[in-house]
Write an enzyme that holds these catalytic residues in place. Structure first.
Site, mmCIF file in Angstrom:
data_model
loop_
_atom_site.group_PDB
_atom_site.id
_atom_site.type_symbol
_atom_site.label_atom_id
_atom_site.label_comp_id
_atom_site.label_asym_id
_atom_site.label_seq_id
_atom_site.Cartn_x
_atom_site.Cartn_y
_atom_site.Cartn_z
ATOM 1 N N LEU A 294 5.328 6.030 10.509
ATOM 2 C CA LEU A 294 4.475 5.261 9.595
ATOM 3 C C LEU A 294 5.266 5.034 8.316
ATOM 4 O O LEU A 294 5.870 5.971 7.784
ATOM 5 C CB LEU A 294 3.195 6.035 9.256
ATOM 6 C CG LEU A 294 2.036 6.008 10.257
ATOM 7 C CD1 LEU A 294 0.870 6.824 9.725
ATOM 8 C CD2 LEU A 294 1.586 4.587 10.537
ATOM 9 N N ASP A 295 5.274 3.802 7.810
ATOM 10 C CA ASP A 295 5.975 3.504 6.559
ATOM 11 C C ASP A 295 5.375 4.307 5.407
ATOM 12 O O ASP A 295 4.196 4.678 5.451
ATOM 13 C CB ASP A 295 5.885 2.007 6.247
ATOM 14 C CG ASP A 295 6.690 1.161 7.228
ATOM 15 O OD1 ASP A 295 7.636 1.696 7.831
ATOM 16 O OD2 ASP A 295 6.366 -0.030 7.386
ATOM 17 N N PRO A 296 6.161 4.557 4.350
ATOM 18 C CA PRO A 296 5.670 5.371 3.223
ATOM 19 C C PRO A 296 4.356 4.884 2.623
ATOM 20 O O PRO A 296 3.503 5.696 2.254
ATOM 21 C CB PRO A 296 6.814 5.273 2.210
ATOM 22 C CG PRO A 296 8.028 5.062 3.035
ATOM 23 C CD PRO A 296 7.582 4.192 4.186
ATOM 24 N N GLU A 297 4.176 3.558 2.531
ATOM 25 C CA GLU A 297 2.970 3.034 1.877
ATOM 26 C C GLU A 297 1.751 2.992 2.808
ATOM 27 O O GLU A 297 0.666 2.568 2.407
ATOM 28 C CB GLU A 297 3.239 1.633 1.317
ATOM 29 C CG GLU A 297 3.430 0.540 2.337
ATOM 30 C CD GLU A 297 4.830 0.504 2.954
ATOM 31 O OE1 GLU A 297 5.050 -0.338 3.843
ATOM 32 O OE2 GLU A 297 5.696 1.322 2.555
ATOM 33 N N VAL A 298 1.934 3.434 4.050
ATOM 34 C CA VAL A 298 0.844 3.437 5.031
ATOM 35 C C VAL A 298 0.281 4.851 5.170
ATOM 36 O O VAL A 298 1.028 5.821 5.216
ATOM 37 C CB VAL A 298 1.341 2.944 6.410
ATOM 38 C CG1 VAL A 298 0.203 2.956 7.425
ATOM 39 C CG2 VAL A 298 1.937 1.545 6.285
#
Length: 309
Positions: free
Chosen positions: A38-42
């Site tokens: 999962l991307d950091p902002e997710v």
């Protein structure tokens, strides 16, 4: 020793690797691995395999995922999400109506092709795409075939200044970039667009309401009750065909023996996997059709050792 799948509610601001490292420190074990980046902002569901469950990571990454996403119409970004520099603008003077948006979303259901974003970890020529992107180099990216199982508008369409926003829920196959999906939705509606928020609400059978925060994990460790909250390997592999074997065969399985294929599994292909269970209900191995010997099954993963029987 902890063994099982820890369902983590990943917070915004941490990479999936950051989460693994923190769990390793909290549980004091190196046997920790996540089942899908999962991307950091997710934020949202991040299943983390611990102990013996690290052997089944690959069987969990293949499962479909469900996301709750927000699209912003009116501007696109270099990263296709809210973190990137704006690359194009087009004022939204009159936002599309719900029927139009729903029609566009439904047109994406099924098997479609998607080009991964430049800011992604997909490798081209031995390098990750984001490495090219950071160097200002755009390279040709191979199309990927993905499946959108279901997609649906879940909010009203909000007109905010020269932009419009709405949310949708999508259940999709592994490897789907929801931010690229947001861009595609914008294109079909006639606007540059980007994904402005994303929450993973399910990963395979695991849902957000089952997940633990880091604070929860720390509290359960202190209470000595974390093991009770881990998903057993048996449940984690519930999506695989199940073969219950005798205690005699179980002895062979723990030694990694090749076994004859029972009639009920004669239809299996080379891609299929079988979860092997003892009569007592414990999953001891994952088997697959032998690549060169017809009628035989070979162990893909042995999940127990002799001392554990």
């Amino acid at each position: 020793m902890y063994n099982g799948v820890l369902l983590l509610h990943k917070p915004v601001g941490m990479t999936s690797h950051d989460c693994v490292m923190k769990i390793r420190k909290l549980l004091k074990t190196k046997k920790v691995g996540h089942t899908g980046t999962l991307d950091p902002e997710v934020s949202g569901v991040l299943p983390i395999c611990v102990g013996r469950a690290t052997k089944i990571v690959e069987y969990l990454t293949e499962k479909s995922k469900t996301y709750d996403a927000e699209v912003t119409l009116g501007c696109s970004t270099e990263t296709e999400d809210q973190t990137g520099e704006v690359t194009e603008k087009k004022p939204v003077l009159a936002p599309p109506d719900e029927q139009t948006v729903q029609s566009v979303l439904r047109s994406l259901e099924g098997t479609i092709e998607q080009v991964p974003p430049m800011y992604s970890a997909v490798k081209v020529g031995g390098k990750k795409l984001y490495e090219y992107a950071r160097a200002g180099i755009e390279v040709e990216r191979p199309k990927r075939t993905i499946t959108i199982h279901h997609i649906e508008l879940t909010s009203e369409i909000r007109h905010e200044g020269d932009k419009a926003r709405f949310r949708f829920v999508v259940t999709c196959s592994k490897g789907t970039y929801v931010r690229t999906l947001a861009v595609t939705i914008g294109e079909k509606l006639g606007y540059p667009a980007h994904m402005s928020n994303l929450v993973r609400t399910a990963s395979g059978p695991f849902t957000l309401d089952e997940c633990l925060t880091f604070e929860d994990v720390e509290g359960l460790i202190a209470d000595g009750t974390l093991s009770e909250k881990l998903v057993p390997i048996e449940r984690a592999l519930d999506h695989l065909p199940k073969w219950i074997i005798s205690d005699t065969l179980a002895k062979k399985v723990e030694n990694g023996a090749v076994l004859e294929t029972p009639g009920s599994f004669s239809h299996l292909t080379s891609e299929d996997r079988i979860a092997v269970f003892t009569e007592a209900g414990r999953c001891t191995a994952v088997y697959y059709p032998h690549p060169t010997k017809t009628g035989l099954l070979k162990p893909a993963k042995v999940l127990v050792q002799k001392s554990e029987q």
